[in-house]
Design a protein around this motif. Structure first.
Motif, PDB file in Angstrom:
ATOM      1  N   PRO A 236       0.747  -1.628  -0.061  1.00  0.00           N
ATOM      2  CA  PRO A 236       0.344  -0.238   0.233  1.00  0.00           C
ATOM      3  C   PRO A 236       0.949   1.400   0.432  1.00  0.00           C
ATOM      4  N   PHE A 237       2.038   1.572  -0.142  1.00  0.00           N
ATOM      5  CA  PHE A 237       2.898   2.554   0.388  1.00  0.00           C
ATOM      6  C   PHE A 237       3.755   2.988  -1.075  1.00  0.00           C
ATOM      7  N   THR A 238       3.462   1.460  -2.423  1.00  0.00           N
ATOM      8  CA  THR A 238       3.574   1.638  -3.352  1.00  0.00           C
ATOM      9  C   THR A 238       2.839   1.444  -4.802  1.00  0.00           C
ATOM     10  N   THR A 239       1.727   1.166  -4.178  1.00  0.00           N
ATOM     11  CA  THR A 239       0.937   0.930  -5.356  1.00  0.00           C
ATOM     12  C   THR A 239      -0.430   1.106  -4.754  1.00  0.00           C
ATOM     13  N   PHE A 240      -1.402   2.042  -5.041  1.00  0.00           N
ATOM     14  CA  PHE A 240      -2.372   2.765  -4.469  1.00  0.00           C
ATOM     15  C   PHE A 240      -3.730   2.559  -5.411  1.00  0.00           C
ATOM     16  N   ILE A 241      -4.381   2.564  -3.764  1.00  0.00           N
ATOM     17  CA  ILE A 241      -5.768   2.163  -4.073  1.00  0.00           C
ATOM     18  C   ILE A 241      -6.526   2.718  -3.254  1.00  0.00           C
ATOM     19  N   ASP A 242      -7.625   3.217  -4.676  1.00  0.00           N
ATOM     20  CA  ASP A 242      -8.942   4.099  -4.145  1.00  0.00           C
ATOM     21  C   ASP A 242     -10.332   3.135  -4.569  1.00  0.00           C
ATOM     22  N   ASN A 243     -11.152   3.245  -5.299  1.00  0.00           N
ATOM     23  CA  ASN A 243     -11.676   2.097  -5.651  1.00  0.00           C
ATOM     24  C   ASN A 243     -11.434   1.480  -6.770  1.00  0.00           C
ATOM     25  N   CYS A 244     -11.684   0.365  -6.774  1.00  0.00           N
ATOM     26  CA  CYS A 244     -11.389  -0.797  -7.835  1.00  0.00           C
ATOM     27  C   CYS A 244     -12.383  -1.192  -8.795  1.00  0.00           C
ATOM     28  N   HIS A 245     -12.724  -0.124  -9.469  1.00  0.00           N
ATOM     29  CA  HIS A 245     -13.412  -0.183 -10.695  1.00  0.00           C
ATOM     30  C   HIS A 245     -13.697  -1.314 -11.636  1.00  0.00           C
ATOM     31  N   GLU A 246     -13.253  -1.779 -12.510  1.00  0.00           N
ATOM     32  CA  GLU A 246     -13.294  -3.024 -13.436  1.00  0.00           C
ATOM     33  C   GLU A 246     -12.295  -3.372 -13.682  1.00  0.00           C
ATOM     34  N   MET A 247     -12.440  -4.639 -14.129  1.00  0.00           N
ATOM     35  CA  MET A 247     -11.261  -5.416 -14.485  1.00  0.00           C
ATOM     36  C   MET A 247     -11.301  -6.420 -15.810  1.00  0.00           C
ATOM     37  N   VAL A 248     -10.620  -6.730 -15.821  1.00  0.00           N
ATOM     38  CA  VAL A 248     -10.074  -7.716 -17.712  1.00  0.00           C
ATOM     39  C   VAL A 248      -8.603  -8.627 -17.754  1.00  0.00           C
ATOM     40  N   THR A 249      -8.872  -9.400 -18.668  1.00  0.00           N
ATOM     41  CA  THR A 249      -7.450 -10.081 -18.594  1.00  0.00           C
ATOM     42  C   THR A 249      -7.417 -10.249 -20.160  1.00  0.00           C
ATOM     43  N   ASP A 250      -5.952 -10.002 -20.326  1.00  0.00           N
ATOM     44  CA  ASP A 250      -5.544 -10.078 -21.914  1.00  0.00           C
ATOM     45  C   ASP A 250      -4.952 -11.492 -22.713  1.00  0.00           C
ATOM     46  N   SER A 251      -4.721 -11.390 -23.300  1.00  0.00           N
ATOM     47  CA  SER A 251      -4.277 -12.225 -24.205  1.00  0.00           C
ATOM     48  C   SER A 251      -3.196 -13.151 -23.949  1.00  0.00           C
ATOM     49  N   LYS A 252      -2.039 -12.738 -22.776  1.00  0.00           N
ATOM     50  CA  LYS A 252      -0.979 -13.488 -21.639  1.00  0.00           C
ATOM     51  C   LYS A 252      -1.595 -13.542 -20.727  1.00  0.00           C
ATOM     52  N   GLY A 253      -3.032 -13.934 -20.460  1.00  0.00           N
ATOM     53  CA  GLY A 253      -3.391 -14.303 -19.381  1.00  0.00           C
ATOM     54  C   GLY A 253      -3.188 -14.026 -17.796  1.00  0.00           C
ATOM     55  N   ARG A 254      -2.628 -11.406 -18.804  1.00  0.00           N
ATOM     56  CA  ARG A 254      -3.050 -11.060 -16.971  1.00  0.00           C
ATOM     57  C   ARG A 254      -4.006 -10.348 -16.786  1.00  0.00           C
ATOM     58  N   LEU A 255      -4.118  -9.826 -15.760  1.00  0.00           N
ATOM     59  CA  LEU A 255      -5.538  -9.466 -15.293  1.00  0.00           C
ATOM     60  C   LEU A 255      -4.880  -7.699 -14.941  1.00  0.00           C
TER      61      LEU A 255
END
Length: 375
Positions: A59-78
């Motif tokens: 949480p000190f380096t990657t910031f989140i307020d609200n998580c709105h949406e998520m998709v997967t790409d062709s490499k299987g990453r989210l």
């Protein structure tokens, strides 16, 4: 040979091994758990093991307020979009590690659609226009939004701005898009869910074609109220159609690709977000399950959400994080949040190739996405 899922189901001894613990303690903190404790939620064939610590975020380096949406790409990453503009886009691998982050452009970052265009993944980002005041960090400021077509590494291809600029909105009509969908022929559909509630259709170069929806139609089947989400439904390849959310009226509406109403699906008390079509089912986050008229100055801050699965026949068959759905005389009855409060406000779901579900939440004490493992 039995499937992995049937093997897992056969091997489970739920009656003696399963302990269901409350999801959240006061203040949004997780209760202390032991290795033997697990939560199984959902109903019928759609039941899931809850993994709260799937996302490995500092949480000190990657910031989140609200998580709105998520998709997967062709490499299987989210790939997730949130509304903290220090890193709007977070990219996770399947283990939950953050492998990339970018984006400082969208204080109202909301919608995220991924499309394979000739072997290249492209993202359509909806900036909803809602942002927090810099003075107190709590007051919400409303401004006009836009849609940006991006590469998965953050390069802008083009943007779609306010329809007033092309003569399709009158002065003063707000434009606050919440979602996009792309048809097989490349046409882009924009849901103006926080603005004027129109669905706007553009060609693949971003040239306007038509709009439909809004509020004041003589045929009320065309009226939309909080057109929060949209998806292109190709479950019948011979007859692709649009599935559109009318969240405030607790409905999904089907339209043809040229905007003709087909039918409306009543969802009882479920205020659903965008439809996510995977296989023959529709998955969605349920942001609220209570009636806003029940009282309170800010009813949207009540945390009564969960998720849902709807089958090809438009019947809700499972509500992970909620009560079991029940139909009487072919009508869905009210579904409440489970007593464990598994979720706060379900905003979006992403379904991977193994039919695991990743849940993004709004108004959830900066909670990262939660993984639901299909069992």
């Amino acid at each position: 040979m039995p499937s992995r899922r049937s093997f897992v189901q056969t091997g489970m001894t739920l009656a003696t091994a399963l302990v269901t613990a409350p999801a959240f303690a006061i203040g949004g903190k997780y209760p202390k758990r032991t290795a033997s404790m697990e939560e199984i939620i959902g109903h019928g064939d759609y039941r899931y093991r809850v993994h709260r610590d799937w996302a490995k975020i500092n949480p000190f380096t990657t910031f989140i307020d609200n998580c709105h949406e998520m998709v997967t790409d062709s490499k299987g990453r989210l790939i997730m979009i949130g509304d903290d503009p220090r890193n709007n886009i977070l990219v996770f691998d399947k283990s939950g590690e953050v492998v990339d982050s970018w984006g400082t452009y969208w204080p109202g970052g909301h919608g995220l659609t991924l499309v394979d265009e000739g072997g290249e993944d492209m993202l359509y980002v909806s900036e909803s226009g809602w942002m927090r005041s810099r003075d107190d960090g709590r007051t919400m400021i409303r401004q006009n939004g836009y849609v940006a077509k991006m590469t998965v590494d953050g390069r802008l291809v083009f943007s779609i701005g306010h329809p007033q600029g092309i003569g399709e909105y009158e002065p003063g009509m707000p434009f606050q898009p919440t979602e996009t969908a792309v048809a097989p022929n490349g046409d882009i559909y924009v849901a103006d869910g926080y603005g004027s509630d129109y669905i706007l259709q553009y060609d693949q170069q971003g040239r306007f074609i038509r709009k439909f929806g809004g509020h004041e139609n003589a045929d009320k089947n065309y009226n939309l109220h909080n057109a929060h989400g949209i998806a292109v439904d190709t479950r019948d390849p011979a007859g692709p159609r649009l599935l559109v959310t009318s969240r405030s009226t607790k409905e999904y509406k089907y339209f043809t690709l040229d905007g003709k109403w087909i039918k409306t699906v009543d969802l009882a008390n479920l205020q659903i977000c965008r439809p996510v079509i995977r296989g023959q089912n529709v998955y969605a986050g349920v942001c609220w399950s209570h009636d806003f008229s029940e009282g309170g100055e800010q009813p949207w801050l009540r945390q009564t959400g969960f998720t849902m699965v709807m089958d090809r026949d438009d019947r809700v068959v499972s509500c992970p994080g909620g009560e079991q759905p029940v139909y009487e005389n072919e009508k869905l009855q009210r579904v409440a949040q489970d007593t464990a409060r598994t979720f706060y406000n379900g905003h979006d779901v992403c379904v991977d190739a193994d039919e695991n579900v990743y849940v993004c939440q709004w108004n959830a004490h900066r909670t990262p996405p939660v993984k639901l493992e299909r069992v």
